[in-house]
Write an enzyme that holds these catalytic residues in place. Structure first.
Site, PDB file in Angstrom:
ATOM      1  N   GLU A  65       0.817  -1.213   0.000  1.00  0.00           N
ATOM      2  CA  GLU A  65       0.000   0.000   0.000  1.00  0.00           C
ATOM      3  C   GLU A  65       0.854   1.267   0.000  1.00  0.00           C
ATOM      4  O   GLU A  65       1.952   1.293   0.571  1.00  0.00           O
ATOM      5  CB  GLU A  65      -0.879   0.013   1.263  1.00  0.00           C
ATOM      6  N   ASP A 170      -2.133 -15.533  22.605  1.00  0.00           N
ATOM      7  CA  ASP A 170      -1.818 -15.728  21.186  1.00  0.00           C
ATOM      8  C   ASP A 170      -2.020 -17.221  20.906  1.00  0.00           C
ATOM      9  O   ASP A 170      -1.783 -18.054  21.789  1.00  0.00           O
ATOM     10  CB  ASP A 170      -0.355 -15.330  20.910  1.00  0.00           C
ATOM     11  N   VAL A 233      -7.092  -3.639  16.061  1.00  0.00           N
ATOM     12  CA  VAL A 233      -5.971  -3.160  15.243  1.00  0.00           C
ATOM     13  C   VAL A 233      -5.673  -4.085  14.058  1.00  0.00           C
ATOM     14  O   VAL A 233      -5.242  -3.650  12.999  1.00  0.00           O
ATOM     15  CB  VAL A 233      -4.692  -3.038  16.131  1.00  0.00           C
ATOM     16  N   GLY A 234      -5.923  -5.387  14.242  1.00  0.00           N
ATOM     17  CA  GLY A 234      -5.442  -6.369  13.257  1.00  0.00           C
ATOM     18  C   GLY A 234      -6.255  -6.451  11.975  1.00  0.00           C
ATOM     19  O   GLY A 234      -5.728  -6.818  10.935  1.00  0.00           O
ATOM     20  N   ASP A 236      -7.376  -4.934   8.961  1.00  0.00           N
ATOM     21  CA  ASP A 236      -7.015  -3.678   8.287  1.00  0.00           C
ATOM     22  C   ASP A 236      -6.923  -3.856   6.779  1.00  0.00           C
ATOM     23  O   ASP A 236      -6.153  -3.182   6.105  1.00  0.00           O
ATOM     24  CB  ASP A 236      -5.698  -3.131   8.851  1.00  0.00           C
TER      25      ASP A 236
END
Ligand code: NAD
Length: 348
Positions: A65, A170, A233-234, A236
Site C-alpha cells: 500500500e 496468542d 488493530v489487526g 485492516d
C-alpha cells in the site's frame, strides 16, 4: 561558456539502526507519548489535510500500500506491506518506509525506515483513542495477538492510559512467552493466558492485534461485556477482520477516515451507511466520545496516512543535533537546472 558545476542536494535518511538509536536516545515510552501528542495535534487540524483511502495492491498472500497526505506545507507518504504468511518464512508481517517533502519545491526533506516507526505510531494512536473513549480509570487490558506490534501496544497503554496489567493471549504460546519476556521489568503486570476468553477476564480494554488474511472471529459477542473499550488493530484489509458482526451492531464505532475504514476495517462487515464517528471530531470537541459507563466503544483502527505524517515530522524534529541519520545523494540537482544532461556527462 563553461559548463555549470553540479551541486548535491542531500536528503537525511534514518536507517533501521539509527531509528533504534533514536528510540533509545528518547526512551520508548516517552517516544510514544510525544508521538501521541503530535498525532492528536494533527487530528485537531484534520480538515486541512489532503485525504484519500490508501492505494492498495492486493495479492493472494498480502497487500502493498501507498499512504499519501499533505497539510499544504509538507507532503508525506508511506510504503507499507501486510503479509500474514511472512512470519512462517522468518519475515516480518509488516514492513514500511516513508518520506516527507517540501510542498513549495517538491524536494524530499526526510527518508526514513518505518517498520519500527509504524509499530510506535500505531500504538500511540491506539492509546490516544483509548484516552478519549475507554472507561475512566481502566487498569487492565487484554492483548490478543502477541506478535511484532504487541509490546508497543502494551507500553503505550501503560504510559498514556495508565494501564497496570496486560493479559496476553496468542494462538502461538511462543509469541506470548516472547511478549511476556520483553515486558518484564517494565512496570506493568503481565498475565499469560491460554485462551482469548481467559485473557478478557476483568479487562476494561481489549486490544486485538492478530494477523490472518481472512474473516477471523477473535472475539464473539458474548465475550464483550458492557462498558468495555475495544481497540481492534489487526483487521485492516478487505477480507481481514477480527470481530464478530454482532459486536459491531451494539458498539459505538469510532474510525480514522471513513472512506478507507469502510473498505478495510471491521465495518466492512456492515452496511455502507451504518453510523460511525470520526475520531478527529471527538478530539476536536465537535462530538462526544463515550456516551455512558455501560456503552461498548470500538476503535476500528486501520492506520491512516496522517498518523504516519505526524510520525515522520516528529522524527525529523527529534533528529536535530543527534547525528542519527545519513545524508543520501538521491536528488539530481544541477546548478543550472536545465543542464541535467551536462551534469551527467561531466561525471564521466
Ligand atoms: P505478527 O504476524 O508479528 O503477529 C500477529 C500475531 O497474531 C502472531 O503472533 C499470531 O500467532 C497471532 N494470531 C493469529 N491468529 C490469531 C488468533 N486467532 N488468536 C490469537 N492470536 C492470533 O503481526 P503484527 O506486525 O503484530 O501485526 C498484527 C496485525 O496488525 C496485522 O494484521 C497487521 O496488518 C495489523 N496492523 C495494523 C495497523 C493499524 O494501524 N491498524 C498497524 C500495524 C499492523
Amino acid at each position: 561558456m563553461a559548463a555549470a558545476p553540479s551541486k548535491q542536494a542531500y536528503v537525511p535518511f534514518v536507517s533501521v539502526a539509527h531509528m533504534m538509536q533514536l528510540v533509545h536516545h528518547i526512551g520508548v515510552e516517552r517516544f510514544m507519548a510525544d508521538l501521541a501528542a503530535e498525532i492528536e495535534e494533527d487530528f485537531r487540524r484534520w480538515p486541512l489535510f489532503d485525504k484519500t483511502p490508501r492505494v492498495a495492491s492486493h495479492s493472494q498472500v498480502g497487500v502493498i500500500e501507498l499512504m499519501p497526505t499533505s497539510d499544504g506545507e509538507t507532503y508525506g507518504f508511506k510504503y507499507v506491506n501486510g503479509h500474514p504468511s511472512n512470519m512462517s518464512r522468518g519475515l516480518q508481517t509488516v514492513t514500511a518506509f516513508g518520506l516527507l517533502a517540501d510542498v513549495a519545491t517538491g524536494y524530499p526533506l526526510l527518508l526514513s525506515e518505518m517498520t519500527i516507526l509504524t509499530a510506535l505510531r500505531t500504538a500511540s494512536t491506539s492509546a490516544m483513542a483509548a484516552k478519549w473513549l475507554a472507561p475512566k480509570g481502566a487498569k487492565t487490558m487484554a492483548l490478543i495477538g502477541n506478535g511484532a506490534q504487541a509490546e508497543f501496544q502494551a507500553l503505550a497503554f501503560k504510559t498514556i492510559c495508565g494501564i497496570g496489567e496486560v493479559r496476553l493471549y496468542d494462538i502461538d504460546p511462543a509469541a506470548t512467552a516472547k511478549c511476556a519476556r520483553n515486558l518484564s521489568g517494565r512496570g506493568i503486570e503481565v498475565i499469560c493466558c491460554t485462551s482469548a476468553s481467559e485473557a478478557i477476564l476483568g479487562a476494561q480494554i481489549i486490544t486485538t492485534v492478530t494477523a490472518d488474511k481472512q474473516f477471523a472471529t477473535i472475539l464473539t459477542d458474548n465475550m464483550v461485556g458492557a462498558g468495555v473499550h475495544i481497540n481492534a488493530v489487526g483487521g485492516d484489509c478487505p477480507g481481514k477482520t477480527e470481530l464478530h458482526h454482532d459486536i459491531l451492531m451494539r458498539s459505538a464505532i469510532f474510525v480514522e477516515y471513513p472512506p478507507q475504514t469502510r473498505i478495510e476495517g471491521e465495518i466492512q462487515q456492515l452496511a455502507g451507511d451504518h453510523p460511525v464517528t470520526e475520531l478527529w471530531e471527538v478530539i476536536a470537541g465537535r462530538v462526544p466520545g463515550r456516551a455512558s459507563a455501560r456503552e461498548v466503544t470500538l476503535f476500528d483502527s486501520v492506520g491512516f496516512a496522517i498518523e504516519d505524517f505526524s510520525a515522520l515530522r516528529y522524527v525529523a524534529r527529534a533528529l536535530k543535533d543527534t547525528g542519527l541519520c545519513e545524508q543520501l545523494d538521491m536528488i539530481a540537482d544541477p546548478d543550472d537546472p536545465r543542464d541535467l544532461f551536462g551534469m551527467v556527462m561531466r561525471a564521466g
